[in-house]
Design an enzyme around this catalytic site. Sequence first.
Site, PDB file in Angstrom:
ATOM      1  N   TYR A 135       0.821  -1.351   0.065  1.00  0.00           N
ATOM      2  CA  TYR A 135       0.450  -0.124   0.106  1.00  0.00           C
ATOM      3  C   TYR A 135       0.889   1.446   0.290  1.00  0.00           C
ATOM      4  O   TYR A 135       0.405   2.113  -0.467  1.00  0.00           O
ATOM      5  CB  TYR A 135      -0.943   0.079   1.666  1.00  0.00           C
ATOM      6  CG  TYR A 135      -2.247  -0.913   1.167  1.00  0.00           C
ATOM      7  CD1 TYR A 135      -1.748  -1.962   0.174  1.00  0.00           C
ATOM      8  CD2 TYR A 135      -2.924  -0.637   2.096  1.00  0.00           C
ATOM      9  CE1 TYR A 135      -3.344  -2.631   0.381  1.00  0.00           C
ATOM     10  CE2 TYR A 135      -3.954  -2.252   2.258  1.00  0.00           C
ATOM     11  CZ  TYR A 135      -4.099  -2.918   1.343  1.00  0.00           C
ATOM     12  OH  TYR A 135      -5.397  -3.658   0.705  1.00  0.00           O
ATOM     13  N   LYS A 185       3.027 -15.733   2.168  1.00  0.00           N
ATOM     14  CA  LYS A 185       3.218 -15.993   1.407  1.00  0.00           C
ATOM     15  C   LYS A 185       4.447 -16.331   0.529  1.00  0.00           C
ATOM     16  O   LYS A 185       3.994 -16.328  -0.484  1.00  0.00           O
ATOM     17  CB  LYS A 185       2.320 -15.414   0.356  1.00  0.00           C
ATOM     18  CG  LYS A 185       1.510 -16.114  -1.275  1.00  0.00           C
ATOM     19  CD  LYS A 185       0.544 -17.385  -1.177  1.00  0.00           C
ATOM     20  CE  LYS A 185       0.196 -17.828  -2.242  1.00  0.00           C
ATOM     21  NZ  LYS A 185      -1.097 -18.622  -2.038  1.00  0.00           N
ATOM     22  N   ASP A 217      -3.979 -17.828   1.289  1.00  0.00           N
ATOM     23  CA  ASP A 217      -4.883 -18.597   0.965  1.00  0.00           C
ATOM     24  C   ASP A 217      -5.132 -19.489   1.331  1.00  0.00           C
ATOM     25  O   ASP A 217      -6.638 -19.186   1.940  1.00  0.00           O
ATOM     26  CB  ASP A 217      -4.662 -19.277  -0.312  1.00  0.00           C
ATOM     27  CG  ASP A 217      -2.471 -19.528  -1.006  1.00  0.00           C
ATOM     28  OD1 ASP A 217      -2.115 -20.007   0.072  1.00  0.00           O
ATOM     29  OD2 ASP A 217      -3.105 -20.555  -1.884  1.00  0.00           O
ATOM     30  N   ASP A 241      -5.768  -6.131   5.708  1.00  0.00           N
ATOM     31  CA  ASP A 241      -6.838  -5.564   5.160  1.00  0.00           C
ATOM     32  C   ASP A 241      -8.246  -6.374   4.756  1.00  0.00           C
ATOM     33  O   ASP A 241      -8.874  -7.318   5.724  1.00  0.00           O
ATOM     34  CB  ASP A 241      -6.756  -5.094   4.199  1.00  0.00           C
ATOM     35  CG  ASP A 241      -7.422  -4.063   4.043  1.00  0.00           C
ATOM     36  OD1 ASP A 241      -8.694  -4.179   4.218  1.00  0.00           O
ATOM     37  OD2 ASP A 241      -7.437  -3.091   3.155  1.00  0.00           O
ATOM     38  N   ASP A 245     -11.481  -8.155   7.540  1.00  0.00           N
ATOM     39  CA  ASP A 245     -12.787  -7.865   7.181  1.00  0.00           C
ATOM     40  C   ASP A 245     -13.328  -9.302   7.178  1.00  0.00           C
ATOM     41  O   ASP A 245     -14.557  -9.099   7.969  1.00  0.00           O
ATOM     42  CB  ASP A 245     -12.692  -7.113   6.021  1.00  0.00           C
ATOM     43  CG  ASP A 245     -13.006  -5.685   6.534  1.00  0.00           C
ATOM     44  OD1 ASP A 245     -12.757  -5.361   7.461  1.00  0.00           O
ATOM     45  OD2 ASP A 245     -13.417  -5.382   5.376  1.00  0.00           O
TER      46      ASP A 245
END
Length: 350
Positions: A135, A185, A217, A241, A245
């Site tokens: 980001y 990852k 994943d 992020d 959620d």
Amino acid sequence: MKICVLPGDGIGPEIVAEAVRVLKALDLKFEMEEALLGGCAVDATGKPYPEATQKLAREADAVLLGAVGGPQWDSLPREQRPERGLLGIRKDLNLFANLRPAILYPELANASTLKAEVVAGLDILIIRELTGDIYFGQPRGIREENGERVGFNTMVYSESEIRRIGHVAFQAAQKRNKKLCSVDKMNVLECTQLWRDVMIEVSKDYPDVELSHMLVDNAAMQLVKAPKQFDVMVTGNMFGDILSDEASMLTGSIGMLPSASLDEKNKGLYEPSHGSAPDIAGKGVANPLATILSAAMMLRYTFGLEAEAVRIENAVKRVLANGYRTGDIYERGTTKVGTKEMGDAVLAAL
Ligand code: NAD
């Protein structure tokens, strides 16, 4: 113990008032001062994060925030939008660690879209790094290459950035069930290989915490398949992020979820995970529990007052067990109450 109180917009002032009442009832020596953030600040000063608020927020040990935003400010230029105030204060206070618990009280298990037995009693904490990763990484942009547009971003983490969020996560796990799952990852991304290596190094300082690793994943799948296997999860900005959620939606009740964002000295900004709910603002029906539980997180993480934090959390549990519900969590057979009555019930349970 100085607390900067920022009620904000929409339901913000209503829910913050209840959290302030709960803090005051504890009879601790808090100094609390209010200031403007968001749309109300734009209306009063033309700026979403005015200088007076900056001064107060910087001087305080902790900030208690309601929520900001609303349709009346949506058409303003970008710099004047209420959300800018939120980004501004997070950046100004260097809040790099975002802590989001996902708790599903047994009484509210029907609010989840998952089967009650999968989620009833869920209590996990997701820790997301907030100031680094893809980001913010450079270079970034969209450029022309061989006659077509190419978009690119850079995933980047320095060792020191990983180490400092690692310490926050291990220390949070020490306060809970001492299990930490680091999500990365590493099979594809070198940046997250470093993440895993540094987490293993940091773990040497916390022999009492059991560290495990999971690819992102798989973590996304496990969160819906068997979420109760987790205690604390730590991950980077982008994965966090998405996973935070996902985890909060497991509970199905947005009015119940607190959050904390911390700096290196455990100064923190505490706020509910939901927004300013303009659709119900001013009606006295908003659920104040996420904000009250955010105040409990403040006691735990900034002030080290674990016993008082637990007192508030137990009071909330008691109120739910006694059948009190605001409209967002109401079910037939329970007692529907408004914002203030819910605050009264928590105070009585305290
Ligand atoms: P929202 O979270 O405000 O509302 C979503 C739905 O949940 C609405 O139906 C609302 O009534 C309900 N809800 C939310 N909190 C509740 C509570 N405590 N009790 C009962 N019901 C509750 O999200 P939105 O509608 O997407 O956004 C509304 C405004 O809030 C926008 O201006 C948005 O930018 C802003 N927002 C602010 C924050 C923040 O301050 N951190 C976060 C998200 C959205």
